[in-house]
Design an enzyme around this catalytic site. Sequence first.
Site, PDB file in Angstrom:
ATOM      1  N   GLY A 517      -3.350  -1.387  -7.375  1.00  0.00           N
ATOM      2  CA  GLY A 517      -2.908  -0.388  -6.428  1.00  0.00           C
ATOM      3  C   GLY A 517      -3.147   0.987  -6.984  1.00  0.00           C
ATOM      4  O   GLY A 517      -3.327   1.181  -8.188  1.00  0.00           O
ATOM      5  N   GLY A 519      -1.600   4.854  -6.257  1.00  0.00           N
ATOM      6  CA  GLY A 519      -0.669   5.667  -5.476  1.00  0.00           C
ATOM      7  C   GLY A 519      -0.761   7.116  -5.891  1.00  0.00           C
ATOM      8  O   GLY A 519      -1.609   7.491  -6.702  1.00  0.00           O
ATOM      9  N   GLY A 522      -0.158   7.510  -9.731  1.00  0.00           N
ATOM     10  CA  GLY A 522      -1.004   6.914 -10.753  1.00  0.00           C
ATOM     11  C   GLY A 522      -1.517   5.559 -10.306  1.00  0.00           C
ATOM     12  O   GLY A 522      -1.289   5.139  -9.170  1.00  0.00           O
ATOM     13  N   VAL A 524      -1.912   1.413 -10.628  1.00  0.00           N
ATOM     14  CA  VAL A 524      -1.096   0.266 -11.004  1.00  0.00           C
ATOM     15  C   VAL A 524      -1.996  -0.883 -11.433  1.00  0.00           C
ATOM     16  O   VAL A 524      -2.985  -1.183 -10.766  1.00  0.00           O
ATOM     17  CB  VAL A 524      -0.225  -0.196  -9.819  1.00  0.00           C
ATOM     18  CG1 VAL A 524       0.773  -1.229 -10.288  1.00  0.00           C
ATOM     19  CG2 VAL A 524       0.487   0.977  -9.189  1.00  0.00           C
ATOM     20  N   LYS A 540       2.458   0.716 -14.135  1.00  0.00           N
ATOM     21  CA  LYS A 540       1.997   1.942 -13.482  1.00  0.00           C
ATOM     22  C   LYS A 540       1.769   2.995 -14.544  1.00  0.00           C
ATOM     23  O   LYS A 540       2.650   3.317 -15.333  1.00  0.00           O
ATOM     24  CB  LYS A 540       3.051   2.409 -12.478  1.00  0.00           C
ATOM     25  CG  LYS A 540       2.773   3.791 -11.949  1.00  0.00           C
ATOM     26  CD  LYS A 540       3.532   4.078 -10.684  1.00  0.00           C
ATOM     27  CE  LYS A 540       2.889   3.361  -9.530  1.00  0.00           C
ATOM     28  NZ  LYS A 540       3.426   3.705  -8.230  1.00  0.00           N
ATOM     29  N   ASP A 635       8.487   9.345  -0.216  1.00  0.00           N
ATOM     30  CA  ASP A 635       7.172   8.822   0.176  1.00  0.00           C
ATOM     31  C   ASP A 635       7.318   7.403   0.708  1.00  0.00           C
ATOM     32  O   ASP A 635       6.639   6.480   0.268  1.00  0.00           O
ATOM     33  CB  ASP A 635       6.217   8.877  -1.018  1.00  0.00           C
ATOM     34  CG  ASP A 635       4.749   8.767  -0.564  1.00  0.00           C
ATOM     35  OD1 ASP A 635       4.504   8.855   0.657  1.00  0.00           O
ATOM     36  OD2 ASP A 635       3.876   8.579  -1.420  1.00  0.00           O
TER      37      ASP A 635
END
Length: 802
Positions: A517, A519, A522, A524, A540, A635
């Site tokens: 991932g 985001g 940063g 993941v 992360k 968020d």
Amino acid sequence: MASPTLFFIFSLVFLHVMFVLGNITLSSTLSTNDNDAWLSPSGEFAFGFRQLNSTNLFVVAIWYDKIPAKTIVWNAKANETLATAPAGSQVQLTLEGLTLTSPKGESIWKAQPSVPLSYGAMLDTGNFVLVNKNSTFEWESFKNPTDTLLPNQFLELDGKLTSRLQDTNYTTGRFQLYFQNGVLLLSPLAWPTQLRYRYYYRIDASHSASRLVFDELGNIYVERVNGTRIRPQGPTWGNSSLDPKEYYYRATLEFNGVFTQYAHPRTNNAYQGWTIMRYVPGNICTAIFNEYGSGSCGYNSYCSMENDRPTCKCPYGYSMVDPSNEFGGCQPNFTLACGVDVKAQPEELYEMHEFRDFNFPLGDYEKKQPYSQQECRQSCLHDCICAMAVLGGNTCWMKRLPLSNGRVIHVNDQHFVYIKTRVRRDFYDPGANEELPPGADSKKEDGAKPILLGSLIGSLVFISISMLLCAVSWFILLKPKLTRLVPAIPSLLETNLHSFTYETLEKATRGFCEEIGRGSFGIVYKGQLEAASCNVIAVKRLDRLAQEREKEFRAELSAIGKTCHKNLVRLIGFCDEGINRLLVYEFMSNGTLADILFGQSKAPIWNTRVGLALGIARGLLYLHEECDSAIIHCDIKPQNILIDEHFNAKISDFGLAKLLLFDQTRTNTMIRGTRGYVAPEWFKNIAVTVKVDVYSFGVMLLEIICCRRNVLTMEAEEEEKVILTDWAYDCYIEGRNIDALVENDEEALSDNGRLEKWIKIAFWCINENPEVRPTMGMVMLMLEGFVEVPNPPPPFSMHSIS
Ligand SMILES: *[C@@H]1O[C@H](CO)[C@@H](O)[C@H](O)[C@H]1NC(C)=O
Ligand SMILES: *[C@@H]1O[C@H](CO)[C@@H](O)[C@H](O)[C@H]1NC(C)=O
Ligand SMILES: *[C@@H]1O[C@H](CO)[C@@H](O)[C@H](O)[C@H]1NC(C)=O
Ligand SMILES: *[C@@H]1O[C@H](CO)[C@@H](O)[C@H](O)[C@H]1NC(C)=O
Ligand SMILES: *[C@@H]1O[C@H](CO)[C@@H](O)[C@H](O)[C@H]1NC(C)=O
Ligand SMILES: *[C@@H]1O[C@H](CO)[C@@H](O)[C@H](O)[C@H]1NC(C)=O
Ligand SMILES: *[C@@H]1O[C@H](CO)[C@@H](O)[C@H](O)[C@H]1NC(C)=O
Ligand SMILES: *[C@@H]1O[C@H](CO)[C@@H](O)[C@H](O)[C@H]1NC(C)=O
């Protein structure tokens, strides 16, 4: 051989008794003159004398001794009234019992069981007991309660709680909680007698109640003869969510008639006193409605719920009978009587003032119909008995003093209240209206009243929102302050966070090779720890963390580390080495909500989606209202909701906003969040609150309902459908054609109106005004169906709903 073991067992028993019971031996005494008290072994409860405010009188009481408020939970009563003792009085424990005697030797109060006693004890539960030779409790303060119940205390069928008169006046007051024919009732009393008027709240155990239980977990319920339980019902009686190990609980029948459960941190915390957890009835102002008695406030005064408490106000021209007692009623500032000033015309003596927002629904002596506003005003003005007239539609009710059961009501365009006051000659100036409170209208002739429709709607909206907020009152009060009071950097040792070396994490992620991932904070990576119970992890790697944020990093981590909720992704540990800042989370096997909602495979069925939405709401509620200090996520979006193998939704990335980017001097360049989910106040220069998350939740709720992204590309869709929030509102407002939103999802359409209700909730959440948005506590109550969902106002103002 056996004797050391025996000795050991003996000393255990002995120690046990020592610590559980702080025995008070026979012939012990307490006097008002020395400041001592009998403490429970833990020192949490004390039994002794307390001086009554601004008097030289004392009461025998039990109180919380470790908290600054020293809240009294029990006091001695003789013949159903407060037993007051002059200075120099003394309490003595004898073989026969406990007696309170005045300095002259008169008996003021006694607790005398018929059996010889062996000792007394103040227990750690708050129960003061008198014990016989067989170690049976012959008398307990728990069995003779005043207005308060504590955990582990029961109210038997013959027990009752009677409120005190005022917050600081322990005289027996105006309300009682008791059982009658197996039904638990709350009733006003015909003060100062104990005659009960009709009840205003009841827990109906179908006549089979056996007792009221306050258990050690903080639950309060009526237990039936067959052991089944009935909890109090009502929007203001939700489930408790505070840990009884960390909070004192008490339930008090308040002097204002509300049966309220409170919590207080056990740790001595000067900033937080007793907070209201829940209470019944939800609105005491309207719950009491009796022909006799004044209602919840005193006579001639009207009641409204404000911040979870009833407050009483005097009508215009009236003032409090006793300025120190808000609940003591009001009286007119002028004489109102028949037979005085007969020579003058009523017009010269009195004037009528118009109001809209309260009513005294009883106490009418005349009802005239059909009457216009002018006729209603005039007939009250000309009738020397009349103190007030209320016009509803074309019916004019005339009322005389004393007025009872006053309460605030919704303003509606059919309802007018006319109050008669004497003309204030000394100041009288027909042109001047300054002395009138806002909202009053002293025009004597009944000309056209330019009521601005806008302001009327405005106040309607305002009132319905206030009602809405009232309903979640306990949630609001429990809302922690956003500013932290904790000054020092909390130690990470208090949390269960593990501190990893960079090397370990590099190895676990095989050199950060498998990206799962990306985001705003940063990237993941998936990893695997060698020797750990939950060995699959998500790591992360934070970018953009300024060096000087070192301290905050740890402070914030400790806040995140203390969170624990099944709808939050658990932070396992962190790495803080040189420039490397990494966070280690549990790994979620089913990806993100975005994957399952908008991905290639079929979206989950309605019931699953309902479960996911409820889970997310619970997680957010926890972050906002149940952490030491509220955590704003900033968020919330489907990409930040992870799904575990059992399809539980878990919020990730919480707490990071503050950690990474958030500071109080926020500018536009610092806008957090993701397009489409961002609350409008980010773009304005106003403080950002937890309500930004409510906004994003609202958008996401629509996405979960409709299984589509909030913003689609122009090419993919018809123009009107590009923005989901707009399209959904159009569908809702135009003939309620909400079926289109879920296409042919039969399951959603047949779910008992939940679809429409939830869509309405979403519109409340995405209102552009953060004040109008409900709190997550309210959202939760509405989602779960505990509270009706009012029709939402349009979420956006300058919008092209043509
Ligand atoms: C309290 O009283 C009980 C019963 O008489 C006795 O067994 C016990 O030793 C007493 N404890 C203390 C601390 O006096
Ligand atoms: C309570 O009432 C009884 C009888 O009604 C009376 O004998 C007694 O003196 C009263 N006690 C006090 C403390 O007033
Ligand atoms: C104590 O227990 C004994 C035996 O059970 C009983 O005979 C006696 O009456 C009890 N005494 C009291 C004061 O309850
Ligand atoms: C005495 O009065 C003060 C102010 O009214 C109040 O804060 C305090 O709690 C009262 N004390 C007691 C024991 O009721
Ligand atoms: C409490 O109220 C009663 C009744 O109004 C009054 O007589 C008494 O003096 C009050 N007590 C205190 C301590 O204010
Ligand atoms: C308990 O009693 C109530 C009322 O008498 C009844 O409605 C309920 O079904 C009973 N429950 C059980 C488990 O017996
Ligand atoms: C409250 O607790 C009861 C019993 O534990 C449970 O059945 C109910 O679903 C809970 N309600 C909420 C709103 O959590
Ligand atoms: C009524 O009297 C009180 C004090 O006596 C005064 O404070 C108040 O302003 C008066 N109200 C009106 C409307 O005259």
